[in-house]
Design a protein around this motif. Structure first.
Motif, PDB file in Angstrom:
ATOM      1  N   LYS A 114      52.022   2.441  53.119  1.00  0.00           N
ATOM      2  CA  LYS A 114      52.717   1.481  53.970  1.00  0.00           C
ATOM      3  C   LYS A 114      51.823   1.025  55.118  1.00  0.00           C
ATOM      4  CE  LYS A 114      56.483  -0.651  55.589  1.00  0.00           C
ATOM      5  NZ  LYS A 114      57.345  -1.570  54.856  1.00  0.00           N
ATOM      6  N   SER A 157      55.229   2.704  50.686  1.00  0.00           N
ATOM      7  CA  SER A 157      55.814   1.370  50.800  1.00  0.00           C
ATOM      8  C   SER A 157      56.883   1.184  49.732  1.00  0.00           C
ATOM      9  CB  SER A 157      54.727   0.300  50.642  1.00  0.00           C
ATOM     10  OG  SER A 157      55.271  -0.988  50.750  1.00  0.00           O
ATOM     11  N   PRO A 161      59.807  -1.490  48.341  1.00  0.00           N
ATOM     12  CA  PRO A 161      60.244  -2.892  48.453  1.00  0.00           C
ATOM     13  C   PRO A 161      61.519  -3.003  49.289  1.00  0.00           C
ATOM     14  CG  PRO A 161      59.583  -2.399  46.200  1.00  0.00           C
ATOM     15  CD  PRO A 161      59.569  -1.088  46.939  1.00  0.00           C
ATOM     16  N   PRO A 162      61.580  -3.988  50.184  1.00  0.00           N
ATOM     17  CA  PRO A 162      62.733  -4.129  51.081  1.00  0.00           C
ATOM     18  C   PRO A 162      64.081  -4.165  50.363  1.00  0.00           C
ATOM     19  CG  PRO A 162      60.963  -5.580  51.778  1.00  0.00           C
ATOM     20  CD  PRO A 162      60.526  -4.982  50.481  1.00  0.00           C
ATOM     21  N   ALA A 163      64.145  -4.814  49.217  1.00  0.00           N
ATOM     22  CA  ALA A 163      65.416  -4.898  48.485  1.00  0.00           C
ATOM     23  C   ALA A 163      65.885  -3.510  48.044  1.00  0.00           C
ATOM     24  CB  ALA A 163      65.262  -5.809  47.279  1.00  0.00           C
ATOM     25  N   ASP A 187      64.883  -0.653  49.476  1.00  0.00           N
ATOM     26  CA  ASP A 187      65.144   0.096  50.702  1.00  0.00           C
ATOM     27  C   ASP A 187      66.559  -0.169  51.220  1.00  0.00           C
ATOM     28  OD1 ASP A 187      63.857   1.564  53.244  1.00  0.00           O
ATOM     29  OD2 ASP A 187      65.019  -0.148  53.959  1.00  0.00           O
ATOM     30  N   ARG A 188      66.979  -1.422  51.185  1.00  0.00           N
ATOM     31  CA  ARG A 188      68.314  -1.770  51.685  1.00  0.00           C
ATOM     32  C   ARG A 188      69.404  -1.049  50.906  1.00  0.00           C
ATOM     33  NH1 ARG A 188      66.068  -6.981  52.330  1.00  0.00           N
ATOM     34  NH2 ARG A 188      66.839  -7.631  50.280  1.00  0.00           N
ATOM     35  N   ARG A 215      69.196   2.979  51.699  1.00  0.00           N
ATOM     36  CA  ARG A 215      69.653   3.443  53.009  1.00  0.00           C
ATOM     37  C   ARG A 215      71.159   3.287  53.215  1.00  0.00           C
ATOM     38  NH1 ARG A 215      67.037   0.339  57.919  1.00  0.00           N
ATOM     39  NH2 ARG A 215      65.086   0.667  56.780  1.00  0.00           N
ATOM     40  N   THR A 249      65.696   6.474  54.436  1.00  0.00           N
ATOM     41  CA  THR A 249      64.472   6.041  53.763  1.00  0.00           C
ATOM     42  C   THR A 249      63.281   6.151  54.715  1.00  0.00           C
ATOM     43  OG1 THR A 249      64.706   3.737  54.460  1.00  0.00           O
ATOM     44  CG2 THR A 249      65.826   4.389  52.419  1.00  0.00           C
ATOM     45  N   ASP A 252      61.283   3.789  55.788  1.00  0.00           N
ATOM     46  CA  ASP A 252      61.344   2.709  56.775  1.00  0.00           C
ATOM     47  C   ASP A 252      62.408   2.984  57.832  1.00  0.00           C
ATOM     48  OD1 ASP A 252      59.320   1.391  55.528  1.00  0.00           O
ATOM     49  OD2 ASP A 252      60.459  -0.400  55.003  1.00  0.00           O
ATOM     50  N   GLN A 259      65.477  -1.746  62.236  1.00  0.00           N
ATOM     51  CA  GLN A 259      64.042  -1.989  62.182  1.00  0.00           C
ATOM     52  C   GLN A 259      63.441  -1.790  63.578  1.00  0.00           C
ATOM     53  OE1 GLN A 259      62.560  -2.560  59.299  1.00  0.00           O
ATOM     54  NE2 GLN A 259      64.419  -2.926  58.100  1.00  0.00           N
ATOM     55  N   HIS A 281      57.089  -2.687  61.317  1.00  0.00           N
ATOM     56  CA  HIS A 281      56.539  -1.421  60.813  1.00  0.00           C
ATOM     57  C   HIS A 281      55.014  -1.380  60.870  1.00  0.00           C
ATOM     58  CE1 HIS A 281      60.236   0.513  59.504  1.00  0.00           C
ATOM     59  NE2 HIS A 281      60.649  -0.668  59.060  1.00  0.00           N
TER      60      HIS A 281
END
Length: 283
Positions: free
Chosen positions: A29, A178, A180-182, A184-185, A188, A193, A195, A229, A234
């Motif tokens: 990351k 790292s 992927p944001p999708a 991670d959402r 969590r 997570t 992030d 965030q 990050h």
């Protein structure tokens, strides 16, 4: 039972450690600011020291104490006739909540923060950060867990499961991987997570006083300590504490062991940071 429990926990710990170590090497990351070899040498040395100290002082560990409580009918679930699956589920979730509360208290009480600062003084985050704690904090945490086990009458299987989940999740969400944001959402929604937890290691107190969870994400959302965030992103955020930045204090093993006893302000931020915090709203 004790030898089997230890073998199982060690196998689970090192398996997760190896998987996360490989993942953050393949999909990092952030760029690290300190030599990885130097950090790993000292963080792992501290982890080994903690294991030796903990086993020397608490030879039965948490699972052994849970068995003793069961044999002596101590605690709630040793006094009521509840299905094993229900007692395991309730105890694992409750123990997780107690560890969340413990973590928050270690931030709020100055004397306890001095111990916990060893964990936060790490200037980078990776899988080894998940096991980087001062021996005195490890011992205090075990005392708290033992008290909770005695009150709950937690079954042995629940304690072993909780310990494996807690250590494994700490390795996962401290890792420099790292995601992927999708993904991670979605993750969590249930669990903490990398992030999400990285925000907690921000140099800014208004961010480090958030996201206290190690496992379930529900506690921070329930008690309004969730921050989605870091304000600086990050890749732009600074990890660590302001009071100590020198490698001799925050990287090397001797410095980590001495850090709680050095003369430095237990505050993680200056007045401007406190003022900034008051203007920020947890999102």
């Amino acid at each position: 039972m004790e030898s089997q429990e230890l073998t199982f926990r060690l196998f689970a710990f090192f398996s997760i450690f190896a998987v996360m170590g490989l993942a953050e090497w393949l999909f990092p990351k952030r760029l690290l600011t300190v030599s990885k070899a130097k950090r790993w040498l000292n963080n792992i040395s501290l982890m080994i020291l903690n294991t030796v100290v903990l086993r020397a002082i608490f030879p039965l560990a948490a699972a052994g104490f849970a068995l003793w409580c069961t044999n002596n009918s101590i605690g709630l679930f040793n006094l009521i006739n509840a299905p094993l699956w229900l007692s395991v589920l309730v105890c694992v979730i409750t123990l997780d909540g107690i560890i969340w509360l413990q973590h928050r208290l270690f931030h709020q009480i100055p004397l306890l923060w001095r111990l916990h600062a060893v964990h936060h003084a790490d200037k980078d985050l990776d899988v080894t950060s998940g096991a980087r704690f001062h021996p005195l904090e490890i011992l205090l945490s075990m005392i708290i867990k033992i008290a909770a086990i005695a009150l709950l009458g937690a079954p042995v299987v629940a304690v072993i499961l909780f310990e494996v989940i807690l250590s494994g999740m700490a390795l996962f969400n401290h890792s420099n991987v790292s995601i992927p944001p999708a993904i991670d959402r979605w993750l969590r929604v249930l669990v903490v997570t990398p992030d999400m937890h990285r925000v907690h290691h921000s140099i800014h107190r208004y961010e480090s006083d958030s996201n206290f969870g190690f496992n379930l994400a529900i506690w921070d959302k329930l008690f309004h300590t969730y921050r989605a965030q870091p304000d600086e992103g990050h890749y732009g955020m600074t990890i660590g504490i302001k009071a100590k930045r020198e490698d001799k204090h925050v990287v090397w093993l001797t410095g980590l062991l001495a850090l709680p006893f050095r003369l430095f302000s237990p505050s993680r931020s200056d007045n401007s940071d406190q003022n900034e915090k008051s203007k920020k709203r947890l999102s």
